[in-house]
Design an enzyme around this catalytic site. Structure first.
Site, mmCIF file in Angstrom:
data_model
loop_
_atom_site.group_PDB
_atom_site.id
_atom_site.type_symbol
_atom_site.label_atom_id
_atom_site.label_comp_id
_atom_site.label_asym_id
_atom_site.label_seq_id
_atom_site.Cartn_x
_atom_site.Cartn_y
_atom_site.Cartn_z
ATOM 1 N N TYR A 176 11.219 6.291 -50.936
ATOM 2 C CA TYR A 176 11.208 7.731 -50.634
ATOM 3 C C TYR A 176 12.465 8.390 -51.207
ATOM 4 O O TYR A 176 12.390 9.413 -51.890
ATOM 5 C CB TYR A 176 11.129 7.906 -49.124
ATOM 6 C CG TYR A 176 10.845 9.316 -48.660
ATOM 7 C CD1 TYR A 176 9.595 9.896 -48.843
ATOM 8 C CD2 TYR A 176 11.824 10.072 -48.017
ATOM 9 C CE1 TYR A 176 9.326 11.183 -48.398
ATOM 10 C CE2 TYR A 176 11.570 11.360 -47.569
ATOM 11 C CZ TYR A 176 10.317 11.910 -47.761
ATOM 12 O OH TYR A 176 10.059 13.185 -47.316
HETATM 13 N N1 LIG Z 1 7.972 16.458 -42.144
HETATM 14 C C1 LIG Z 1 9.227 16.147 -42.426
HETATM 15 O O1 LIG Z 1 10.037 15.813 -41.554
HETATM 16 C C2 LIG Z 1 9.691 16.207 -43.839
HETATM 17 C C3 LIG Z 1 11.060 16.068 -44.084
HETATM 18 C C4 LIG Z 1 11.516 16.132 -45.400
HETATM 19 C C5 LIG Z 1 10.618 16.311 -46.425
HETATM 20 N N2 LIG Z 1 9.298 16.431 -46.147
HETATM 21 C C6 LIG Z 1 8.388 16.618 -47.277
HETATM 22 O O2 LIG Z 1 7.590 17.738 -47.031
HETATM 23 C C7 LIG Z 1 6.356 17.612 -47.724
HETATM 24 C C8 LIG Z 1 5.231 17.941 -46.774
HETATM 25 O O3 LIG Z 1 5.215 16.984 -45.754
HETATM 26 P P1 LIG Z 1 4.529 17.244 -44.353
HETATM 27 O O4 LIG Z 1 5.527 16.918 -43.328
HETATM 28 O O5 LIG Z 1 3.851 18.547 -44.350
HETATM 29 O O6 LIG Z 1 3.492 16.020 -44.376
HETATM 30 P P2 LIG Z 1 1.940 15.936 -44.091
HETATM 31 O O7 LIG Z 1 1.642 14.479 -44.069
HETATM 32 O O8 LIG Z 1 1.572 16.765 -42.926
HETATM 33 O O9 LIG Z 1 1.320 16.606 -45.410
HETATM 34 C C9 LIG Z 1 1.332 15.949 -46.635
HETATM 35 C C10 LIG Z 1 0.022 16.238 -47.337
HETATM 36 O O10 LIG Z 1 0.019 15.529 -48.575
HETATM 37 C C11 LIG Z 1 -1.299 15.031 -48.763
HETATM 38 N N3 LIG Z 1 -1.265 13.891 -49.668
HETATM 39 C C12 LIG Z 1 -0.680 12.697 -49.461
HETATM 40 N N4 LIG Z 1 -0.873 11.905 -50.526
HETATM 41 C C13 LIG Z 1 -1.601 12.614 -51.417
HETATM 42 C C14 LIG Z 1 -2.105 12.344 -52.704
HETATM 43 N N5 LIG Z 1 -1.942 11.143 -53.295
HETATM 44 N N6 LIG Z 1 -2.792 13.305 -53.343
HETATM 45 C C15 LIG Z 1 -2.988 14.515 -52.753
HETATM 46 N N7 LIG Z 1 -2.540 14.831 -51.530
HETATM 47 C C16 LIG Z 1 -1.849 13.889 -50.869
HETATM 48 C C17 LIG Z 1 -1.773 14.647 -47.381
HETATM 49 O O11 LIG Z 1 -3.183 14.520 -47.321
HETATM 50 C C18 LIG Z 1 -1.221 15.782 -46.557
HETATM 51 O O12 LIG Z 1 -2.135 16.853 -46.440
HETATM 52 C C19 LIG Z 1 6.341 16.189 -48.271
HETATM 53 O O13 LIG Z 1 6.691 16.220 -49.640
HETATM 54 C C20 LIG Z 1 7.408 15.490 -47.484
HETATM 55 O O14 LIG Z 1 7.976 14.413 -48.195
HETATM 56 C C21 LIG Z 1 8.817 16.377 -44.878
#
Ligand SMILES: NC(=O)c1ccc[n+]([C@@H]2O[C@H](COP(=O)([O-])OP(=O)(O)OC[C@H]3O[C@@H](n4cnc5c(N)ncnc54)[C@H](O)[C@@H]3O)[C@@H](O)[C@H]2O)c1
Length: 269
Positions: A176
């Site tokens: 990651y």
């Molecule tokens: N939630 C947190 O604490 C957090 C912190 C830092 C960064 N992020 C980043 O924020 C972004 C959004 O995360 P989130 O928390 O909303 O997560 P989430 O899991 O709710 O949403 C992620 C989405 O990506 C989709 N996805 C995953 N793999 C895929 C693929 N191969 N092709 C197409 N779609 C795919 C999933 O179906 C999902 O809808 C991500 O990039 C994550 O790394 C999240």
């Protein structure tokens, strides 16, 4: 003096009107990749509430269908994509252009956590590769596919979601961390390359946001991250969405290659 007062009257009063206009998306097509859940879902809702024509993409069809229903969108506004597959990414962009003629803004919120709480020498390569492929290569493939269309329009906004992990590194999350810091470096270089073409590309680096993603994070890793947030709370998806909506709007006109922060004070840079 006269110049300044003239400037003030014209620019400030117009400026105030313009700044509210500039975060409005009327007449714009905004592609939100990762829209089925979490930050992407909230962002798509916000952009539509600000007048944008949203196109939702994800590989989770049931999540897409529920948002499609909520937002009252036709089928041409919903696309299945696998960010881990370059041909699927290219097909997505081709399909959106074919249906909607333009992509004014691309917001990419797709991300997978990959292994957590794993020692460097114990990393399992397939899981490492899968995480980097979806998060980093997916970002690169999306950017490559959308840029020619934005260049032709001499306008575009690209916002990718990276992570605090890409700035600081979280122990035990090597795939990651690698993918998210790779995104930051990639975005900086692209930004400079297209800086005179009306296109900005930026990143958002959240700390912990309350979304389904964190259900797969180990308790130990989650505690490590929460302990480092000065505000003492997790962020909400709506708070990340507000930042992304700005980055995707015409208001974000003099900032490119930057990684915006959404970490409750953890990263003040
Ligand atoms: N939630 C947190 O604490 C957090 C912190 C830092 C960064 N992020 C980043 O924020 C972004 C959004 O995360 P989130 O928390 O909303 O997560 P989430 O899991 O709710 O949403 C992620 C989405 O990506 C989709 N996805 C995953 N793999 C895929 C693929 N191969 N092709 C197409 N779609 C795919 C999933 O179906 C999902 O809808 C991500 O990039 C994550 O790394 C999240």
């Amino acid at each position: 003096m006269e110049y300044y007062s003239h400037y003030k009257i014209d620019s400030w009063s117009d400026g105030e009107i313009m700044s509210s206009d500039k975060i409005n998306f009327s007449g714009q097509v905004v592609l939100v990749v990762g829209a089925a859940s979490g930050i992407g879902r909230s962002t798509a809702e916000l952009i539509q509430s600000r007048g944008g024509t949203v196109v939702l993409a994800d590989f989770d069809n049931s999540g897409l269908a529920s948002l499609q229903k909520k937002l009252g969108l036709g089928d041409s506004h919903v696309k299945n994509v696998n960010l881990g597959d370059q041909s699927s990414v290219q097909a997505l962009i081709t399909s959106v252009i074919s249906d909607h003629s333009q992509i004014d803004a691309l917001i990419n919120t797709v991300g997978v956590t990959g292994p957590t709480n794993t020692k460097t020498e114990e990393m399992e390569w397939a899981a490492f590769e899968r995480t980097v492929t979806i998060n980093l290569f997916g970002t690169i493939w999306l950017t490559q596919a959308v840029l020619p269309h934005m260049k032709a329009e001499k306008y575009g906004r690209i916002a990718h979601v990276t992570s605090i992990a890409g700035k600081e590194g979280n122990p035990g999350m090597h795939a990651y961390n690698t993918s998210k810091s790779g995104m930051i470096g990639f975005i900086k270089g692209v930004a400079k390359e297209v800086a005179t073409e009306g296109i900005t590309i930026n990143a958002l680096a959240p700390a912990v946001i309350r979304t389904p993603m964190n259900t797969v994070t180990s308790g130990e890793t989650l505690k490590y991250m929460l302990d480092r947030i000065p505000m003492g709370r997790v962020g909400e998806a709506e708070e990340a969405a507000e930042m992304l909506a700005f980055m995707a709007s015409s208001a974000c006109s003099f900032t490119t290659g930057f990684t915006f922060d959404a970490s409750g004070g953890r990263a003040t840079y």
